[in-house]
Design a protein around this motif. Structure first.
Motif, mmCIF file in Angstrom:
data_model
loop_
_atom_site.group_PDB
_atom_site.id
_atom_site.type_symbol
_atom_site.label_atom_id
_atom_site.label_comp_id
_atom_site.label_asym_id
_atom_site.label_seq_id
_atom_site.Cartn_x
_atom_site.Cartn_y
_atom_site.Cartn_z
ATOM 1 N N PRO A 44 39.327 48.472 31.970
ATOM 2 C CA PRO A 44 39.520 47.683 33.301
ATOM 3 C C PRO A 44 40.568 46.490 33.110
ATOM 4 O O PRO A 44 41.196 46.085 34.184
ATOM 5 C CB PRO A 44 38.084 46.969 32.984
ATOM 6 C CG PRO A 44 37.354 47.736 32.375
ATOM 7 C CD PRO A 44 38.243 48.528 31.388
ATOM 8 N N LYS B 149 43.266 45.989 36.285
ATOM 9 C CA LYS B 149 43.268 44.653 36.974
ATOM 10 C C LYS B 149 44.749 44.017 36.741
ATOM 11 O O LYS B 149 45.382 43.575 37.919
ATOM 12 C CB LYS B 149 42.615 43.577 35.719
ATOM 13 C CG LYS B 149 42.780 41.958 36.255
ATOM 14 C CD LYS B 149 41.779 41.159 35.388
ATOM 15 C CE LYS B 149 41.898 39.705 35.834
ATOM 16 N NZ LYS B 149 41.286 38.724 35.151
ATOM 17 N N ALA C 34 38.767 40.887 39.579
ATOM 18 C CA ALA C 34 37.731 41.262 38.747
ATOM 19 C C ALA C 34 37.737 42.765 38.636
ATOM 20 O O ALA C 34 37.752 43.482 39.685
ATOM 21 C CB ALA C 34 36.318 40.546 39.227
ATOM 22 N N ASP D 49 35.330 46.082 36.915
ATOM 23 C CA ASP D 49 34.632 46.866 36.055
ATOM 24 C C ASP D 49 34.805 48.068 36.075
ATOM 25 O O ASP D 49 35.180 48.874 37.106
ATOM 26 C CB ASP D 49 33.110 46.449 36.641
ATOM 27 C CG ASP D 49 32.587 44.836 36.512
ATOM 28 O OD1 ASP D 49 33.002 44.291 35.386
ATOM 29 O OD2 ASP D 49 32.153 44.347 37.305
ATOM 30 N N PHE E 57 36.238 53.011 38.535
ATOM 31 C CA PHE E 57 36.372 51.452 38.536
ATOM 32 C C PHE E 57 35.810 50.715 39.840
ATOM 33 O O PHE E 57 36.015 51.502 41.026
ATOM 34 C CB PHE E 57 37.782 50.971 38.390
ATOM 35 C CG PHE E 57 38.420 51.549 37.029
ATOM 36 C CD1 PHE E 57 38.239 50.640 35.972
ATOM 37 C CD2 PHE E 57 38.971 52.524 37.115
ATOM 38 C CE1 PHE E 57 38.620 51.037 34.620
ATOM 39 C CE2 PHE E 57 39.470 53.050 35.744
ATOM 40 C CZ PHE E 57 39.477 52.296 34.555
#
Length: 84
Positions: A3, A7, A20, A22, A28
């Motif tokens: 992640p 990001k 954000a 996850d 993702f």
């Protein structure tokens, strides 16, 4: 890919965004809050995010994504309504 890597790719494409991510492996969930989305249709917002990760999709590093995009005002409203 993790992640944090995803990001970093998305943050590199926006001047001022709250990102954000996850998930893991090749799947993702990406949430981006940015005023760069102001006045844009949902498809255009997602296209801006895809532009940041297209290379990773093309080479198979990322297989599936779910993208949530918000302006700062939309994000505040979603949080107040318990939708975020």
């Amino acid at each position: 890919m993790n992640p944090e890597d995803v990001k970093a790719l998305v943050e590199a494409g926006f001047d001022d965004a709250e990102v954000a991510v996850d998930g893991g492996g090749d799947r993702f969930l990406i949430r981006v809050v940015s005023d760069a989305f102001e006045g844009l249709m949902p498809v255009k917002k997602q296209q801006l995010v895809y532009g940041c990760i297209n290379q990773a999709i093309a080479d198979g590093t990322i297989h599936a994504v779910s993208i949530q995009t918000y302006t700062r005002a939309e994000w505040e409203k979603a949080q107040k309504m318990g939708l975020a």
